[in-house]
Design an enzyme around this catalytic site. Structure first.
Site, short mmCIF file in Angstrom:
data_model
loop_
_atom_site.label_atom_id
_atom_site.label_comp_id
_atom_site.label_asym_id
_atom_site.label_seq_id
_atom_site.Cartn_x
_atom_site.Cartn_y
_atom_site.Cartn_z
N ARG A 265 -12.98 -69.39 -29.72
CA ARG A 265 -13.36 -70.69 -29.14
C ARG A 265 -12.25 -71.33 -28.30
NH1 ARG A 265 -15.71 -71.01 -34.12
NH2 ARG A 265 -17.95 -70.62 -34.02
N LYS B 274 -10.21 -73.07 -13.05
CA LYS B 274 -11.49 -72.34 -13.00
C LYS B 274 -11.25 -70.91 -13.42
CE LYS B 274 -13.76 -74.49 -9.03
NZ LYS B 274 -14.31 -74.11 -7.73
N GLU C 75 -5.65 -68.95 3.04
CA GLU C 75 -5.76 -70.15 2.19
C GLU C 75 -4.64 -71.14 2.53
OE1 GLU C 75 -8.36 -70.70 0.30
OE2 GLU C 75 -9.18 -68.70 -0.14
N LYS D 247 -3.02 -78.17 -3.21
CA LYS D 247 -4.12 -77.83 -4.12
C LYS D 247 -4.02 -78.63 -5.41
CE LYS D 247 -7.24 -74.84 -6.31
NZ LYS D 247 -7.89 -73.58 -6.57
N GLU E 289 -14.77 -80.93 -9.76
CA GLU E 289 -15.43 -80.73 -8.49
C GLU E 289 -16.58 -81.70 -8.24
OE1 GLU E 289 -17.01 -76.73 -7.64
OE2 GLU E 289 -15.38 -76.67 -6.22
N ARG F 263 -12.64 -82.65 -4.39
CA ARG F 263 -12.31 -81.23 -4.52
C ARG F 263 -13.12 -80.37 -3.56
NH1 ARG F 263 -10.91 -78.14 -10.22
NH2 ARG F 263 -10.60 -76.10 -9.31
N ASN G 54 -13.37 -76.34 -0.10
CA ASN G 54 -14.40 -75.37 0.31
C ASN G 54 -14.47 -75.17 1.81
OD1 ASN G 54 -15.33 -74.63 -2.22
ND2 ASN G 54 -16.68 -76.40 -2.34
N HIS H 6 -15.40 -71.87 3.28
CA HIS H 6 -15.92 -71.04 2.19
C HIS H 6 -17.44 -70.95 2.16
CE1 HIS H 6 -11.81 -71.03 0.89
NE2 HIS H 6 -12.08 -70.30 -0.16
N HIS I 80 -18.18 -67.28 2.01
CA HIS I 80 -18.83 -66.65 0.85
C HIS I 80 -20.04 -65.84 1.28
CE1 HIS I 80 -16.97 -69.56 -2.30
NE2 HIS I 80 -16.28 -68.43 -2.22
N HIS J 112 -11.22 -61.54 0.36
CA HIS J 112 -11.68 -62.93 0.33
C HIS J 112 -11.05 -63.74 1.47
CE1 HIS J 112 -12.84 -66.84 -1.28
NE2 HIS J 112 -11.57 -67.21 -1.23
N1 LIG Z 1 -10.11 -69.51 -10.04
C1 LIG Z 1 -10.06 -69.96 -8.81
O1 LIG Z 1 -9.99 -71.16 -8.56
C2 LIG Z 1 -10.04 -68.98 -7.68
C3 LIG Z 1 -9.71 -69.39 -6.39
C4 LIG Z 1 -9.66 -68.44 -5.37
C5 LIG Z 1 -9.92 -67.11 -5.66
N2 LIG Z 1 -10.24 -66.73 -6.93
C6 LIG Z 1 -10.51 -65.33 -7.26
O2 LIG Z 1 -9.33 -64.58 -7.00
C7 LIG Z 1 -9.69 -63.23 -6.77
C8 LIG Z 1 -8.88 -62.69 -5.62
O3 LIG Z 1 -7.52 -62.73 -5.98
P1 LIG Z 1 -6.46 -61.76 -5.26
O4 LIG Z 1 -6.65 -61.83 -3.81
O5 LIG Z 1 -5.14 -62.06 -5.85
O6 LIG Z 1 -7.02 -60.31 -5.68
P2 LIG Z 1 -6.51 -59.26 -6.82
O7 LIG Z 1 -6.24 -59.92 -8.08
O8 LIG Z 1 -7.51 -58.16 -6.79
O9 LIG Z 1 -5.15 -58.73 -6.22
C9 LIG Z 1 -5.16 -58.03 -4.99
C10 LIG Z 1 -4.52 -56.65 -5.14
O10 LIG Z 1 -3.10 -56.80 -5.11
C11 LIG Z 1 -2.53 -56.20 -6.26
N3 LIG Z 1 -1.34 -57.00 -6.57
C12 LIG Z 1 -1.31 -58.27 -7.02
N4 LIG Z 1 -0.04 -58.70 -7.07
C13 LIG Z 1 0.74 -57.70 -6.66
C14 LIG Z 1 2.14 -57.55 -6.48
N5 LIG Z 1 3.01 -58.56 -6.69
N6 LIG Z 1 2.61 -56.35 -6.06
C15 LIG Z 1 1.75 -55.33 -5.79
N7 LIG Z 1 0.41 -55.42 -5.91
C16 LIG Z 1 -0.08 -56.60 -6.35
C17 LIG Z 1 -3.61 -56.19 -7.29
O11 LIG Z 1 -3.41 -55.17 -8.25
C18 LIG Z 1 -4.84 -55.94 -6.44
O12 LIG Z 1 -4.98 -54.56 -6.17
C19 LIG Z 1 -11.19 -63.22 -6.53
O13 LIG Z 1 -11.83 -62.68 -7.65
C20 LIG Z 1 -11.53 -64.69 -6.39
O14 LIG Z 1 -12.84 -64.99 -6.84
C21 LIG Z 1 -10.30 -67.63 -7.93
ZN LIG Z 2 -10.71 -69.16 -1.25
#
Ligand SMILES: NC(=O)c1ccc[n+]([C@@H]2O[C@H](COP(=O)([O-])OP(=O)(O)OC[C@H]3O[C@@H](n4cnc5c(N)ncnc54)[C@H](O)[C@@H]3O)[C@@H](O)[C@H]2O)c1
Ligand SMILES: [Zn+2]
Length: 369
Positions: A124, A146, A188, A230, A240, A244, A248, A251, A255, A267
């Site tokens: 939990r 999130k 971003e 942010k 949100e 907030r 977007n 986005h 999206h 992304h």
């Molecule tokens: N929670 C939120 O508010 C929020 C906001 C924006 C995006 N997201 C989510 O984030 C995700 C995208 O995140 P991302 O772009 O970091 O993708 P990811 O986590 O897949 O990382 C991208 C790639 O880089 C590699 N990597 C990460 N750090 C590294 C490093 N220091 N050295 C070498 N390789 C490294 C990872 O293994 C992966 O292959 C999506 O799922 C998206 O929905 C969430």
């Molecule tokens: Zn984004």
């Protein structure tokens, strides 16, 4: 080391710090113990990040006499699923992690969202610390609380709000990030400048060479300023309901483009196209000052980000996806739009989104080439 407090107004005890600096990994054990004391730590990370940083993170935690174990999952968005969430949770249960345990989310946004959601539901809810390793995770996904997973019906549809106790952004970890991932994260950063800070946007326009060369000072300014923006936005509006929504920008169309491309596009790339199209839309419907879209376009192009949807993606298909999206009311798609570079259109009383006619959206998308 820069410390940026995130003061969650709606829930004072959910406030936390983001620390940013070069080489913070050396102090990870001390930082984690102070902000998130626990009897055991489950370090959740993807296999790529585990192979580069897993051993170091365990060593730094153990240096501070903390008990820590690594839980890996296969890297990539296709693994951000309920199945991976369930496997990680089951492995922690099998390992006897109790209510006095905590999670360390180590990696990009995929690891952060998954590990945060494991922490949100485990017995939990247990506390967790974010240790973002991608640029996108440092400036975006690790802040705001999130968490969640993708499901067949769409991205991020199952999850929870769960604020971390601490975010540790060690800029040195960006040295191993693949170039395309750095560029995608910059989308971003450009967004943060565009929605909230004209000076920062101008810095990003000027600093392109330094940022892409991973110059220490340029990276530090980028990550710090983006985090401040942010953090300020989410602190004022944790769930949100209002302002907030300005995050977007880019986005709504972004999206939809992601949805049509499967996992074929990063992304940040989809969001860059979305920002360019939405800036054009804002000008076309008289919301943004003339010249806004040209400036957004030039900044994105300078970082090598794409500007138009792939040729096989039709504007009607994007519109259909946007109409299914959760931000739609009365069939009209609503957008968070720029007023000019550095400021959003909207107000606390009038709201932060605008309903745009379908024809204008179609025109903005098809003319983006
Ligand atoms: N929670 C939120 O508010 C929020 C906001 C924006 C995006 N997201 C989510 O984030 C995700 C995208 O995140 P991302 O772009 O970091 O993708 P990811 O986590 O897949 O990382 C991208 C790639 O880089 C590699 N990597 C990460 N750090 C590294 C490093 N220091 N050295 C070498 N390789 C490294 C990872 O293994 C992966 O292959 C999506 O799922 C998206 O929905 C969430
Ligand atoms: Zn984004």
């Amino acid at each position: 080391m820069v410390k940026i407090p995130v003061a969650i107004r709606e829930q004072r005890d959910a406030s936390y710090d983001i620390v940013v600096g070069h080489g913070l990994m050396n102090d990870l054990g001390t930082l984690v113990r102070a902000a998130c004391p626990a009897s055991r730590y489950a370090v959740i990370t993807d296999r790529n990040v585990a192979s580069i940083y897993g051993a170091t993170v365990l060593a730094r935690l153990r240096d501070a006499s903390l008990s820590a174990e690594l839980f890996e999952f296969p890297a990539g968005e296709p693994h951000k699923t309920r199945q991976t969430w369930a496997d990680l949770s089951d492995r922690m249960l099998a390992g006897g992690f109790g209510r006095d345990a905590a999670v360390v989310a180590l990696g990009g946004g995929v690891a952060g969202d998954l590990a945060g959601f494991v922490a949100a539901a485990y017995l939990r809810g247990v506390p967790y610390v974010q240790v973002p390793t991608s640029l996108l995770a440092m400036i975006d996904s690790s802040i705001g609380g999130k968490t969640g997973v993708d499901v067949p019906a769409g991205k991020n549809l199952i999850g929870a709000f769960h604020q971390p106790r601490l975010v540790v952004a060690d800029l040195e970890l960006l040295s191993t990030l693949p170039p395309a991932e750095l560029v995608a994260g910059m989308a971003e950063a450009v967004k943060h400048g565009a929605i909230a800070d004209a000076d920062y946007f101008a810095f990003l326009e000027r600093a392109r060479g330094a940022v892409l060369a991973r110059d220490r000072a340029a990276i530090e300014r980028t990550v710090t300023r983006s985090i401040e923006i942010k953090a300020e936005v989410v602190a004022a509006d944790e769930r949100e309901s209002g302002r907030r929504a300005i995050l977007n920008f880019g986005h709504t169309i972004g999206h939809a483009i992601e949805a049509t491309s499967g996992f074929g596009m990063l992304h940040g790339e989809a969001v860059a196209i979305g920002m360019h199209c939405e800036a054009r839309l804002a000008e076309a419907i008289g919301v943004a000052a003339a010249g806004t879209a040209t400036r957004v376009r030039a900044a994105l192009a300078a970082y090598g980000l794409p500007l138009a949807p792939p040729p096989n993606v039709r504007a009607d298909e994007l519109l259909r996806i946007m109409q299914l999206d959760k931000k739609t009311r009365d069939g009209k798609v609503r957008f968070a739009l720029l007023k000019n570079v550095g400021a959003m259109h909207g107000s606390a009383t009038g709201g932060w989104t605008v309903a745009a006619p379908a024809d204008a959206v179609r025109a903005a998308v098809t003319s983006a080439n």
